[in-house]
Design a protein around this motif. Sequence first.
Motif, PDB file in Angstrom:
ATOM      1  N   ARG A   1     -16.081 -38.778  62.665  1.00 31.85           N
ATOM      2  CA  ARG A   1     -16.839 -38.921  63.908  1.00 31.85           C
ATOM      3  C   ARG A   1     -18.218 -38.267  63.776  1.00 31.85           C
ATOM      4  O   ARG A   1     -19.218 -38.810  64.258  1.00 31.85           O
ATOM      5  CB  ARG A   1     -16.062 -38.300  65.057  1.00 31.85           C
ATOM      6  CG  ARG A   1     -16.732 -38.534  66.427  1.00 31.85           C
ATOM      7  CD  ARG A   1     -15.804 -38.200  67.580  1.00 31.85           C
ATOM      8  NE  ARG A   1     -15.351 -36.817  67.549  1.00 31.85           N
ATOM      9  CZ  ARG A   1     -14.108 -36.449  67.248  1.00 31.85           C
ATOM     10  NH1 ARG A   1     -13.195 -37.360  66.945  1.00 31.85           N
ATOM     11  NH2 ARG A   1     -13.766 -35.180  67.249  1.00 31.85           N
ATOM     12  N   ILE A   2     -18.288 -37.135  63.124  1.00 28.03           N
ATOM     13  CA  ILE A   2     -19.572 -36.465  62.884  1.00 28.03           C
ATOM     14  C   ILE A   2     -20.478 -37.356  62.036  1.00 28.03           C
ATOM     15  O   ILE A   2     -21.677 -37.478  62.293  1.00 28.03           O
ATOM     16  CB  ILE A   2     -19.338 -35.107  62.189  1.00 28.03           C
ATOM     17  CG1 ILE A   2     -18.692 -34.120  63.167  1.00 28.03           C
ATOM     18  CG2 ILE A   2     -20.644 -34.535  61.642  1.00 28.03           C
ATOM     19  CD1 ILE A   2     -18.256 -32.824  62.519  1.00 28.03           C
ATOM     20  N   MET A   3     -19.905 -37.997  61.048  1.00 28.04           N
ATOM     21  CA  MET A   3     -20.689 -38.854  60.151  1.00 28.04           C
ATOM     22  C   MET A   3     -21.245 -40.074  60.875  1.00 28.04           C
ATOM     23  O   MET A   3     -22.290 -40.616  60.475  1.00 28.04           O
ATOM     24  CB  MET A   3     -19.819 -39.288  58.972  1.00 28.04           C
ATOM     25  CG  MET A   3     -19.462 -38.141  58.030  1.00 28.04           C
ATOM     26  SD  MET A   3     -18.126 -38.541  56.883  1.00 28.04           S
ATOM     27  CE  MET A   3     -18.876 -39.844  55.905  1.00 28.04           C
ATOM     28  N   LYS A   4     -20.587 -40.523  61.923  1.00 29.63           N
ATOM     29  CA  LYS A   4     -21.046 -41.703  62.652  1.00 29.63           C
ATOM     30  C   LYS A   4     -22.168 -41.390  63.640  1.00 29.63           C
ATOM     31  O   LYS A   4     -22.845 -42.292  64.118  1.00 29.63           O
ATOM     32  CB  LYS A   4     -19.880 -42.349  63.411  1.00 29.63           C
ATOM     33  CG  LYS A   4     -18.887 -43.072  62.513  1.00 29.63           C
ATOM     34  CD  LYS A   4     -17.916 -43.911  63.326  1.00 29.63           C
ATOM     35  CE  LYS A   4     -18.617 -45.110  63.936  1.00 29.63           C
ATOM     36  NZ  LYS A   4     -17.669 -46.031  64.615  1.00 29.63           N
ATOM     37  N   GLN A   5     -22.378 -40.119  63.942  1.00 28.34           N
ATOM     38  CA  GLN A   5     -23.425 -39.755  64.889  1.00 28.34           C
ATOM     39  C   GLN A   5     -24.803 -40.070  64.299  1.00 28.34           C
ATOM     40  O   GLN A   5     -25.012 -40.000  63.092  1.00 28.34           O
ATOM     41  CB  GLN A   5     -23.320 -38.266  65.234  1.00 28.34           C
ATOM     42  CG  GLN A   5     -22.043 -37.909  65.981  1.00 28.34           C
ATOM     43  CD  GLN A   5     -21.901 -36.410  66.205  1.00 28.34           C
ATOM     44  OE1 GLN A   5     -22.736 -35.632  65.778  1.00 28.34           O
ATOM     45  NE2 GLN A   5     -20.826 -36.022  66.880  1.00 28.34           N
ATOM     46  N   SER A   6     -25.743 -40.399  65.174  1.00 33.01           N
ATOM     47  CA  SER A   6     -27.067 -40.828  64.721  1.00 33.01           C
ATOM     48  C   SER A   6     -27.939 -39.683  64.226  1.00 33.01           C
ATOM     49  O   SER A   6     -28.859 -39.884  63.442  1.00 33.01           O
ATOM     50  CB  SER A   6     -27.799 -41.564  65.860  1.00 33.01           C
ATOM     51  OG  SER A   6     -27.923 -40.718  66.990  1.00 33.01           O
ATOM     52  N   ASP A   7     -27.646 -38.458  64.683  1.00 33.25           N
ATOM     53  CA  ASP A   7     -28.477 -37.335  64.268  1.00 33.25           C
ATOM     54  C   ASP A   7     -27.988 -36.776  62.932  1.00 33.25           C
ATOM     55  O   ASP A   7     -26.893 -37.065  62.475  1.00 33.25           O
ATOM     56  CB  ASP A   7     -28.459 -36.233  65.331  1.00 33.25           C
ATOM     57  CG  ASP A   7     -27.055 -35.718  65.598  1.00 33.25           C
ATOM     58  OD1 ASP A   7     -26.098 -36.514  65.443  1.00 33.25           O
ATOM     59  OD2 ASP A   7     -26.892 -34.532  65.928  1.00 33.25           O
ATOM     60  N   ILE A   8     -28.836 -35.954  62.290  1.00 30.05           N
ATOM     61  CA  ILE A   8     -28.508 -35.322  61.024  1.00 30.05           C
ATOM     62  C   ILE A   8     -28.345 -33.826  61.261  1.00 30.05           C
ATOM     63  O   ILE A   8     -29.215 -33.185  61.858  1.00 30.05           O
ATOM     64  CB  ILE A   8     -29.603 -35.570  59.966  1.00 30.05           C
ATOM     65  CG1 ILE A   8     -29.736 -37.060  59.688  1.00 30.05           C
ATOM     66  CG2 ILE A   8     -29.262 -34.840  58.664  1.00 30.05           C
ATOM     67  CD1 ILE A   8     -30.819 -37.399  58.691  1.00 30.05           C
ATOM     68  N   GLY A   9     -27.253 -33.278  60.784  1.00 31.22           N
ATOM     69  CA  GLY A   9     -26.979 -31.858  60.957  1.00 31.22           C
ATOM     70  C   GLY A   9     -27.598 -31.016  59.860  1.00 31.22           C
ATOM     71  O   GLY A   9     -28.252 -31.529  58.939  1.00 31.22           O
TER      72      GLY A   9
ATOM     73  N   LEU B   1     -18.573 -33.430  55.097  1.00 32.87           N
ATOM     74  CA  LEU B   1     -17.900 -32.500  54.197  1.00 32.87           C
ATOM     75  C   LEU B   1     -18.150 -31.054  54.605  1.00 32.87           C
ATOM     76  O   LEU B   1     -17.253 -30.205  54.542  1.00 32.87           O
ATOM     77  CB  LEU B   1     -18.384 -32.725  52.762  1.00 32.87           C
ATOM     78  CG  LEU B   1     -17.979 -34.047  52.099  1.00 32.87           C
ATOM     79  CD1 LEU B   1     -18.645 -34.174  50.743  1.00 32.87           C
ATOM     80  CD2 LEU B   1     -16.464 -34.146  51.953  1.00 32.87           C
ATOM     81  N   GLY B   2     -19.371 -30.780  55.019  1.00 35.70           N
ATOM     82  CA  GLY B   2     -19.729 -29.411  55.367  1.00 35.70           C
ATOM     83  C   GLY B   2     -19.143 -28.936  56.675  1.00 35.70           C
ATOM     84  O   GLY B   2     -19.064 -27.726  56.925  1.00 35.70           O
ATOM     85  N   SER B   3     -18.703 -29.860  57.510  1.00 34.38           N
ATOM     86  CA  SER B   3     -18.166 -29.472  58.813  1.00 34.38           C
ATOM     87  C   SER B   3     -16.864 -28.692  58.689  1.00 34.38           C
ATOM     88  O   SER B   3     -16.538 -27.874  59.550  1.00 34.38           O
ATOM     89  CB  SER B   3     -17.936 -30.714  59.678  1.00 34.38           C
ATOM     90  OG  SER B   3     -16.856 -31.489  59.164  1.00 34.38           O
ATOM     91  N   GLY B   4     -16.105 -28.968  57.619  1.00 34.22           N
ATOM     92  CA  GLY B   4     -14.830 -28.301  57.444  1.00 34.22           C
ATOM     93  C   GLY B   4     -13.764 -28.750  58.423  1.00 34.22           C
ATOM     94  O   GLY B   4     -12.691 -28.137  58.513  1.00 34.22           O
ATOM     95  N   LYS B   5     -14.037 -29.817  59.160  1.00 33.85           N
ATOM     96  CA  LYS B   5     -13.097 -30.299  60.184  1.00 33.85           C
ATOM     97  C   LYS B   5     -12.129 -31.322  59.596  1.00 33.85           C
ATOM     98  O   LYS B   5     -12.363 -31.862  58.515  1.00 33.85           O
ATOM     99  CB  LYS B   5     -13.871 -30.911  61.354  1.00 33.85           C
ATOM    100  CG  LYS B   5     -14.720 -29.901  62.117  1.00 33.85           C
ATOM    101  CD  LYS B   5     -15.403 -30.535  63.299  1.00 33.85           C
ATOM    102  CE  LYS B   5     -16.231 -29.509  64.068  1.00 33.85           C
ATOM    103  NZ  LYS B   5     -15.384 -28.441  64.657  1.00 33.85           N
ATOM    104  N   PRO B   6     -11.026 -31.605  60.302  1.00 34.07           N
ATOM    105  CA  PRO B   6     -10.085 -32.631  59.843  1.00 34.07           C
ATOM    106  C   PRO B   6     -10.780 -33.983  59.689  1.00 34.07           C
ATOM    107  O   PRO B   6     -11.868 -34.215  60.242  1.00 34.07           O
ATOM    108  CB  PRO B   6      -9.039 -32.664  60.966  1.00 34.07           C
ATOM    109  CG  PRO B   6      -9.120 -31.315  61.604  1.00 34.07           C
ATOM    110  CD  PRO B   6     -10.563 -30.922  61.517  1.00 34.07           C
ATOM    111  N   ALA B   7     -10.126 -34.873  58.956  1.00 36.81           N
ATOM    112  CA  ALA B   7     -10.735 -36.155  58.597  1.00 36.81           C
ATOM    113  C   ALA B   7     -11.270 -36.924  59.802  1.00 36.81           C
ATOM    114  O   ALA B   7     -12.397 -37.422  59.785  1.00 36.81           O
ATOM    115  CB  ALA B   7      -9.726 -37.012  57.835  1.00 36.81           C
ATOM    116  N   GLU B   8     -10.479 -37.031  60.852  1.00 33.66           N
ATOM    117  CA  GLU B   8     -10.898 -37.810  62.026  1.00 33.66           C
ATOM    118  C   GLU B   8     -12.168 -37.229  62.650  1.00 33.66           C
ATOM    119  O   GLU B   8     -13.090 -37.975  63.014  1.00 33.66           O
ATOM    120  CB  GLU B   8      -9.769 -37.850  63.049  1.00 33.66           C
ATOM    121  CG  GLU B   8     -10.067 -38.736  64.264  1.00 33.66           C
ATOM    122  CD  GLU B   8      -8.903 -38.817  65.222  1.00 33.66           C
ATOM    123  OE1 GLU B   8      -9.112 -39.308  66.353  1.00 33.66           O
ATOM    124  OE2 GLU B   8      -7.782 -38.398  64.841  1.00 33.66           O
TER     125      GLU B   8
END
Length: 259
Positions: free
Chosen positions: A104-112, A93-100
């Motif tokens: 993809r960010i949510m599937k990454q193993s690291d935490i932002g 949600l915080g990325s502000g990027k389009p859904a796709e």
Amino acid sequence: MTPPPPHGLRFAFGTLSALPVRVGRWDRDAARGGMLCAPLVGVVVGCGAAAVALVPLFLGAGPLLAAVAAAAVPAVLTRGLHLDGLADTADGLGSGKPAEDALRIMKQSDIGPFGVITLLFVLLAQVAALARLYDDSWARGALATAVAAVTARLALTLAARTGVPPARPEGLGAAVAGVVPVRAAAGAALAVTAVAAAAGATLGTDGAVRAAVAVLAALGCAELLLRHCVRRFGGVTGDVFGGLAETAATTALVVLSLG
């Protein structure tokens, strides 16, 4: 009332807890039964957390350590699954990027950074609320611990109702999205609210009202997050379910600690 089918209970405990339960079926019928049984997982997790929290409290360690224990046990009994989902959802949600791209960010193993900040404040809020409750009385703290855990899983039942789409074609979100009939989800919500109020009544009339309001407020906040995630991601994922559970649990604890 007809008891839940065994495959539904296995699905619920096998997917929503770290308890050694083997899930034998992954079809839609098992998923439906599992999501309807989700609040029962909350009963086990919540009662276990309350029991562990009372040990340091009765040994004189104080309400703060009891609060830490009460917040830690659900994380342990879910292998941090819901907290991880909360962090990933916050990053998406915080990325502000389009859904796709967000998915993809949510599937990454690291935490932002958004995930770290969200985890920090959510856990601080949970511990602070629990410390206030256990400082007031052991009974109020234990009740709040159990109510929050059950309400967190009830939020998952409602999120799996018919009409809520999955954001991806695979994963836990896709397996459970839309499996629970709306009437059944509403019935579960009414039943949990009534039971929470009855449990709160053991602490007086104010306790009954407070418990019912806490459940409804928690479900309301979870619903707002659910709708926002559906708009942003196009549906729900396993991470979103984790975020909903932690949102509901935290809201319930904060409401119960007021006054």
